[in-house]
Structure formats: structure tokens, C-alpha cells
Design a protein around this motif. Structure first.
Motif, mmCIF file in Angstrom:
data_model
loop_
_atom_site.group_PDB
_atom_site.id
_atom_site.type_symbol
_atom_site.label_atom_id
_atom_site.label_comp_id
_atom_site.label_asym_id
_atom_site.label_seq_id
_atom_site.Cartn_x
_atom_site.Cartn_y
_atom_site.Cartn_z
ATOM 1 N N ALA A 73 50.230 35.103 20.047
ATOM 2 C CA ALA A 73 51.574 35.186 19.467
ATOM 3 C C ALA A 73 51.729 34.268 18.257
ATOM 4 O O ALA A 73 52.627 34.454 17.448
ATOM 5 C CB ALA A 73 52.616 34.849 20.520
ATOM 6 N N TYR A 74 50.857 33.278 18.130
ATOM 7 C CA TYR A 74 50.905 32.352 17.002
ATOM 8 C C TYR A 74 49.978 32.788 15.864
ATOM 9 O O TYR A 74 49.786 32.057 14.911
ATOM 10 C CB TYR A 74 50.532 30.934 17.451
ATOM 11 C CG TYR A 74 51.531 30.313 18.386
ATOM 12 C CD1 TYR A 74 52.639 29.644 17.887
ATOM 13 C CD2 TYR A 74 51.371 30.387 19.755
ATOM 14 C CE1 TYR A 74 53.568 29.063 18.733
ATOM 15 C CE2 TYR A 74 52.292 29.815 20.615
ATOM 16 C CZ TYR A 74 53.381 29.155 20.097
ATOM 17 O OH TYR A 74 54.297 28.584 20.940
ATOM 18 N N ASP A 75 49.379 33.956 15.952
ATOM 19 C CA ASP A 75 48.426 34.442 14.962
ATOM 20 C C ASP A 75 49.151 34.873 13.691
ATOM 21 O O ASP A 75 49.822 35.899 13.660
ATOM 22 C CB ASP A 75 47.634 35.617 15.541
ATOM 23 C CG ASP A 75 46.533 36.080 14.614
ATOM 24 O OD1 ASP A 75 46.175 35.334 13.685
ATOM 25 O OD2 ASP A 75 46.034 37.197 14.817
ATOM 26 N N ALA A 76 49.036 34.063 12.648
ATOM 27 C CA ALA A 76 49.645 34.361 11.349
ATOM 28 C C ALA A 76 48.808 33.694 10.262
ATOM 29 O O ALA A 76 48.276 32.601 10.462
ATOM 30 C CB ALA A 76 51.078 33.855 11.303
ATOM 31 N N ASP A 77 48.680 34.345 9.119
ATOM 32 C CA ASP A 77 47.874 33.811 8.024
ATOM 33 C C ASP A 77 48.328 32.415 7.600
ATOM 34 O O ASP A 77 47.499 31.532 7.389
ATOM 35 C CB ASP A 77 47.921 34.754 6.814
ATOM 36 C CG ASP A 77 47.157 36.038 7.050
ATOM 37 O OD1 ASP A 77 46.274 36.053 7.938
ATOM 38 O OD2 ASP A 77 47.447 37.036 6.367
ATOM 39 N N HIS A 78 49.635 32.188 7.470
ATOM 40 C CA HIS A 78 50.101 30.889 7.003
ATOM 41 C C HIS A 78 49.771 29.777 7.997
ATOM 42 O O HIS A 78 49.519 28.643 7.601
ATOM 43 C CB HIS A 78 51.603 30.937 6.707
ATOM 44 C CG HIS A 78 52.486 31.058 7.908
ATOM 45 N ND1 HIS A 78 52.765 32.251 8.522
ATOM 46 C CD2 HIS A 78 53.142 30.106 8.605
ATOM 47 C CE1 HIS A 78 53.557 32.049 9.550
ATOM 48 N NE2 HIS A 78 53.804 30.754 9.625
ATOM 49 N N LEU A 79 49.675 30.092 9.277
ATOM 50 C CA LEU A 79 49.306 29.076 10.256
ATOM 51 C C LEU A 79 47.814 28.772 10.201
ATOM 52 O O LEU A 79 47.395 27.626 10.334
ATOM 53 C CB LEU A 79 49.703 29.500 11.661
ATOM 54 C CG LEU A 79 51.207 29.588 11.902
ATOM 55 C CD1 LEU A 79 51.492 30.156 13.272
ATOM 56 C CD2 LEU A 79 51.850 28.230 11.741
ATOM 57 N N ARG A 80 46.989 29.805 10.007
ATOM 58 C CA ARG A 80 45.558 29.569 9.885
ATOM 59 C C ARG A 80 45.250 28.713 8.669
ATOM 60 O O ARG A 80 44.366 27.866 8.701
ATOM 61 C CB ARG A 80 44.802 30.913 9.822
ATOM 62 C CG ARG A 80 44.480 31.438 11.199
ATOM 63 C CD ARG A 80 43.534 32.603 11.133
ATOM 64 N NE ARG A 80 44.294 33.771 11.588
ATOM 65 C CZ ARG A 80 44.753 34.733 10.811
ATOM 66 N NH1 ARG A 80 44.519 34.725 9.527
ATOM 67 N NH2 ARG A 80 45.446 35.714 11.318
ATOM 68 N N GLN A 81 45.959 28.918 7.588
ATOM 69 C CA GLN A 81 45.750 28.107 6.379
ATOM 70 C C GLN A 81 46.192 26.661 6.603
ATOM 71 O O GLN A 81 45.552 25.744 6.117
ATOM 72 C CB GLN A 81 46.496 28.722 5.203
ATOM 73 C CG GLN A 81 45.887 30.031 4.743
ATOM 74 C CD GLN A 81 46.745 30.738 3.705
ATOM 75 O OE1 GLN A 81 47.784 30.232 3.301
ATOM 76 N NE2 GLN A 81 46.301 31.910 3.292
ATOM 77 N N ALA A 82 47.279 26.487 7.326
ATOM 78 C CA ALA A 82 47.786 25.121 7.604
ATOM 79 C C ALA A 82 46.781 24.370 8.481
ATOM 80 O O ALA A 82 46.545 23.209 8.325
ATOM 81 C CB ALA A 82 49.139 25.179 8.277
#
Length: 82
Positions: A73-82
Motif C-alpha cells: 500500500a506504500y508503493d509509490a515512486d516518490h517514496l522510493r526516491q525518498a
């Protein structure tokens, strides 16, 4: 004064208490950042119908980590980059 304070608390509603309403009833989500052995570092409470990914940035802000494991549910591009 005590009775009027109690009424004011009740009127604010469940938003202040992180309680959400869904088909299954009332619910709350706990979003938790932990260290390697599961020791809590930071957490937030939201109403059950709130999305998971929008909470993640605040959970990981300022924390250093070599590896981050999270629910899908936390899978998002902006989170992977952070």
C-alpha cells in the motif's frame, strides 16, 4: 463548565480521534516506522478510510536507513526516491 467541555469534545467528532467509518463499522489505522528489530521509532494514527501512502513521507522524514520494507500500500515512486 465540565459538562460544556464534554459537549465540545463530542461535537468535534471522530476526526480528532482518528476514527473512520466504513462498511465494516468504525476503524483506525496505525502507521508505524520501526528499527531493524521492530522497535518503534515513529507512528501516526488515521481514520481507517485514509490512504496509506500519503502517511509515509511524514513517517520516514529525517530518518536514515539502508533498507526500507513496507506494505504494498506504500508503493509509490516518490517514496522510493525518498
Amino acid at each position: 463548565s465540565g459538562a460544556s467541555a464534554r459537549c465540545r469534545r463530542q461535537k468535534r467528532g471522530s476526526e480528532d480521534q482518528a476514527i473512520g467509518r466504513s462498511r465494516g463499522g468504525l476503524s483506525t489505522k496505525i502507521h508505524l516506522a520501526v528499527r531493524g528489530l521492530g522497535c518503534p521509532v515513529r507512528f501516526t494514527l488515521t481514520a481507517g478510510q485514509k490512504g496509506d501512502a500519503p502517511q509515509a513521507a511524514a513517517l520516514i522524514e529525517g530518518l536514515s536507513a539502508e533498507v526500507v520494507m513496507a506494505d504494498a500500500a506504500y508503493d509509490a515512486d516518490h517514496l522510493r526516491q525518498a
